[in-house]
Scaffold this active site. Structure first.
Site, mmCIF file in Angstrom:
data_model
loop_
_atom_site.group_PDB
_atom_site.id
_atom_site.type_symbol
_atom_site.label_atom_id
_atom_site.label_comp_id
_atom_site.label_asym_id
_atom_site.label_seq_id
_atom_site.Cartn_x
_atom_site.Cartn_y
_atom_site.Cartn_z
ATOM 1 N N HIS A 1 0.861 -1.200 0.000
ATOM 2 C CA HIS A 1 0.000 0.000 0.000
ATOM 3 C C HIS A 1 0.891 1.242 0.000
ATOM 4 C CE1 HIS A 1 -3.772 -2.117 0.567
ATOM 5 N NE2 HIS A 1 -3.152 -2.910 1.394
ATOM 6 N N ASP B 1 -13.986 -3.891 13.469
ATOM 7 C CA ASP B 1 -14.181 -2.487 13.056
ATOM 8 C C ASP B 1 -15.598 -2.338 12.547
ATOM 9 O OD1 ASP B 1 -13.453 -2.214 9.606
ATOM 10 O OD2 ASP B 1 -13.798 -4.055 10.714
ATOM 11 N N ASP C 1 -8.453 -11.172 7.846
ATOM 12 C CA ASP C 1 -9.025 -9.847 8.116
ATOM 13 C C ASP C 1 -8.504 -8.813 7.140
ATOM 14 O OD1 ASP C 1 -8.515 -7.055 9.329
ATOM 15 O OD2 ASP C 1 -10.197 -7.847 10.473
#
Ligand code: 56B
Length: 343
Positions: free
Chosen positions: A54, A248, A317
């Protein structure tokens, strides 16, 4: 005497799942979800290495990366917008946005962009001695949006930065590296240290009279370090598989679309009306606890199908979260809206 905190997130999740009334896990959906997830992760060669790919994540594997990850995960909460009620990939023009290298970032990525923007301006943003003592004006300007909406919970963000910065200065000689060293390559020891010394990480609630630990930010902090360092050096943890999924508001949306979460009619109505679910409320805890338990069941099923698959709750996740961002417009249930410093 140090307060003994319940940090057994998996046990807490199981207890929540077994006593839920608004959320349940159709266990016959687990096998299909496990096979789809396993197949897609294989095709994308999804691994800890994906973490560094990223663009905004740190690229140097040294103590400065630890300082960056620690700051991000103190602040890694509540990016959903009051303004952008559609919550799609095409955000409302007024939504909180940080422009960095000519690119607009919203949500979690806006946090990373704001921190990287400050560092490029020569502000020692990730240094605990800076954010422990910086003025309101300095901190507010760092997170100042390029649009009308400002970052949610700015007052709380300043408070948690100052609190965590002070603890690092007073107890860990000014760097989270020393906290990692004290944990001696144990993820659960580090989870306990975080919970004991850093109050803002105490994502612990009461459910049916029991103390239940969710600890989303403390766990994702450990997971981010593990992934960034590819399980080596600062990222070496012999018990990393004890870390669960991070509860989350984005991954539950995907789990629902995968068919492994089902909501009651009343809860669905609240979500569709974008009602606030108070932090610690029964419905919010049930969404978060069942999400953790559903991912645990997916991990166990994947390991039954192929014991050689190198997978844990963290990678599942991260993968589900990353794809949720890509498929944000195809979600069949809205996110749940809770304002808290926990996620
Ligand atoms: N469960 C889980 N929750 C995660 C993340 C991340 C980012 N992790 C990056 C690092 C490595 C991974 O590969 C990801 O690229 C942020 N969040 C949470 O999401 C919410 C923000 O959502 P939105 O408003 O749409 O940006 C907010 O509660 C935030 O705390 C994750 O990975 N898992």
């Amino acid at each position: 005497m140090d307060t003994k905190y319940n940090i057994n997130v998996l046990k807490s999740a199981q207890l929540i799942a077994q006593n839920s009334t608004h959320v349940h896990i159709p266990v016959d959906a687990i096998d299909r979800a496990a096979r789809i997830t396993m197949e897609n992760m294989k095709q994308r060669h999804y691994s800890t290495k994906t973490w560094n790919e990223h663009e905004l994540q740190p690229k140097t594997l040294d103590a400065s990366a630890i300082d960056w990850i620690f700051l991000v995960d103190i602040l890694n909460f509540s990016f959903w917008s009051d303004l952008d009620t559609s919550d799609t990939c095409k955000p409302h023009p007024g939504r909180y946005t940080i422009q960095f290298h000519d690119k607009p970032y919203t949500g979690y990525w806006s946090l990373c962009a704001a921190i990287n923007r400050a560092l490029e301006q020569g502000i020692p943003m990730t240094s605990p001695s800076y954010y422990a003592t910086a003025s309101d004006e300095e901190l507010e300007s760092i997170f100042k949006s390029d649009t009308q909406e400002q970052i949610p919970l700015m007052k709380e963000r300043k408070a948690v930065m100052r609190e965590a910065g002070q603890v690092l200065l007073e107890k860990f000689d000014g760097s989270f590296v020393n906290c990692i060293r004290q944990a001696r390559q144990s993820a659960s020891a580090l989870l306990l240290l975080l919970t004991q010394h850093f109050p803002s990480f105490r994502d612990i609630h009461t459910f049916e009279g029991h103390q239940v630990a969710i600890l989303k930010r403390a766990q994702i902090l450990i997971a981010d370090i593990w992934a960034c360092f590819d399980g080596q050096g600062y990222g070496e943890f012999h018990d990393i598989d004890t870390i669960t999924m991070f509860a989350d508001y984005r991954v539950p949306q995907s789990l629902y679309s995968l068919g492994v979460l089902k909501y009651s009619h009343d809860l669905m109505t609240k979500l569709e009306k974008q009602e606030i679910l108070p932090s610690g409320s029964r419905e919010e805890i049930e969404i978060r606890g069942n999400s953790i338990w559903a991912v645990e069941l997916i991990v166990r099923r994947i390991k039954e199908i192929d014991p050689n698959t190198n997978v844990n709750a963290i990678l599942i996740d991260f993968y589900i979260w990353d794809t949720a961002k890509e498929l944000q417009d195809q979600m069949i249930v809205p996110i749940h809206r809770t304002r808290s410093i926990f996620y």
